[in-house]
Design an enzyme around this catalytic site. Sequence first.
Site, short mmCIF file in Angstrom:
data_model
loop_
_atom_site.label_atom_id
_atom_site.label_comp_id
_atom_site.label_asym_id
_atom_site.label_seq_id
_atom_site.Cartn_x
_atom_site.Cartn_y
_atom_site.Cartn_z
N GLY A 14 -46.15 10.29 -56.81
CA GLY A 14 -44.85 9.64 -56.78
C GLY A 14 -43.80 10.16 -57.76
O GLY A 14 -42.94 9.40 -58.20
N ASN A 16 -41.44 12.20 -57.00
CA ASN A 16 -40.16 12.13 -56.27
C ASN A 16 -39.65 10.70 -56.20
O ASN A 16 -38.45 10.46 -56.29
CB ASN A 16 -40.31 12.74 -54.87
CG ASN A 16 -40.23 14.25 -54.91
OD1 ASN A 16 -39.16 14.81 -55.11
ND2 ASN A 16 -41.37 14.91 -54.76
N ASN A 108 -37.10 13.46 -45.18
CA ASN A 108 -38.33 13.95 -45.81
C ASN A 108 -37.98 15.09 -46.75
O ASN A 108 -37.05 15.85 -46.49
CB ASN A 108 -39.29 14.45 -44.73
CG ASN A 108 -40.58 15.01 -45.31
OD1 ASN A 108 -41.23 14.38 -46.14
ND2 ASN A 108 -40.95 16.21 -44.90
N HIS A 110 -39.45 18.60 -48.34
CA HIS A 110 -40.50 19.61 -48.13
C HIS A 110 -40.32 20.70 -49.19
O HIS A 110 -39.21 21.18 -49.40
CB HIS A 110 -40.40 20.20 -46.72
CG HIS A 110 -41.46 21.20 -46.47
ND1 HIS A 110 -42.75 20.84 -46.17
CD2 HIS A 110 -41.45 22.56 -46.51
CE1 HIS A 110 -43.49 21.93 -46.05
NE2 HIS A 110 -42.73 22.98 -46.24
N GLU A 181 -36.66 19.65 -56.09
CA GLU A 181 -36.98 18.39 -55.40
C GLU A 181 -36.40 17.15 -56.06
O GLU A 181 -35.80 16.30 -55.40
CB GLU A 181 -38.50 18.22 -55.30
CG GLU A 181 -39.16 19.25 -54.42
CD GLU A 181 -40.65 18.99 -54.25
OE1 GLU A 181 -41.05 17.86 -53.97
OE2 GLU A 181 -41.44 19.94 -54.42
C1 GRF Z 1 -43.87 17.06 -53.17
O1 GRF Z 1 -44.08 18.41 -53.44
C2 GRF Z 1 -43.12 16.91 -51.88
O2 GRF Z 1 -42.24 17.93 -51.64
C3 GRF Z 1 -44.23 16.94 -50.89
O3 GRF Z 1 -45.30 16.26 -51.51
C4 GRF Z 1 -45.17 16.32 -52.92
C5 GRF Z 1 -45.17 14.92 -53.43
O4 GRF Z 1 -45.24 14.80 -54.82
N1 GRF Z 1 -43.79 16.44 -49.62
P1 GRF Z 1 -44.98 13.40 -55.53
O5 GRF Z 1 -45.98 12.39 -54.97
O6 GRF Z 1 -43.56 12.99 -55.26
O7 GRF Z 1 -45.23 13.64 -56.99
#
Ligand code: GRF
Length: 203
Positions: A14, A16, A108, A110, A181
Site C-alpha cells: 500500500g 501507493n 489503475n 502500472h 508512481e
Molecule cells: C506498484 O508497483 C504498482 O504500480 C503495481 O503494484 C505495486 C503496488 O505497490 N500495480 P504498493 O502496494 O502500492 O506498495
Amino acid sequence: MLSVNVAVLVSGGGTNLQALIDAQKRGELGRGEIKLVISNRKNAYALQRAENNGIETAYVKMRRGDSACEKELLELLQKKGIDMLVLAGYLAILGENIINAYRNRIINIHPSLIPSFCGMGYYGLKVHEAALEYGVKVTGATVHYVNEIADGGKIILQKAVDVREDDTPKTLQLRVMQEAEWKLLPQATKLVCERIYSERNAL
Ligand code: GRF
C-alpha cells in the site's frame, strides 16, 4: 458541494495508497475524498495504513469469473456511494459488471511505460525484470482507465524514469515508485475526480 467519493482497491503493502492519503492531507486530491479501502487479501498491510488514518476498510474476496464476489463488491461500492475506484496494487481482475457500472471511473497504476511490459503476467517485480532484460534505457509508470483488456484502457498520465547501469529489479522498482508512481497516482486521481465532479454538476 459534495465530494467525489473514492474507493482504493489494494492487495499488498500500500505505498501507493499512502501517497494518496498524504496527497489528500496536503489538499492535493481536489474534489476527491478517500472513503473506503478494499482489499482482496485479508492481511494486506495497506489495510493497516487505512486504519491508521481513520479510513474505513473492507475485505472482499475476488476470483476471476466468480459473480458472487463481484456482486458483493458492487453492492458495497453502491451502498457507500462510491463514485470512483483507484486500483493501487490490486492484484485481481475486475469483472464486466463492475467495469460497466464504473466505466471511465476506474483507474489503475502500472509500473512501466505502456504499451511496454504490460498486460497479463506483468505485475510486481516481473515488470522491472522484463525491462532490464530487454535493456531499455528509460522506463516509468502509467496511470490508465480500466477496461476489459489488461492494462489496455486509455492512458491518463505517464512519467519516465531513467534506467541505471547498475539497476536490479528491486532498485528499479523503488525508483519507479519514488520518481513516478507516488506522484502520478494522486495527480491522476485528482484529474478524474474533477472530471466526475464537473459532469455531475452539468446534469
Ligand atoms: C506498484 O508497483 C504498482 O504500480 C503495481 O503494484 C505495486 C503496488 O505497490 N500495480 P504498493 O502496494 O502500492 O506498495
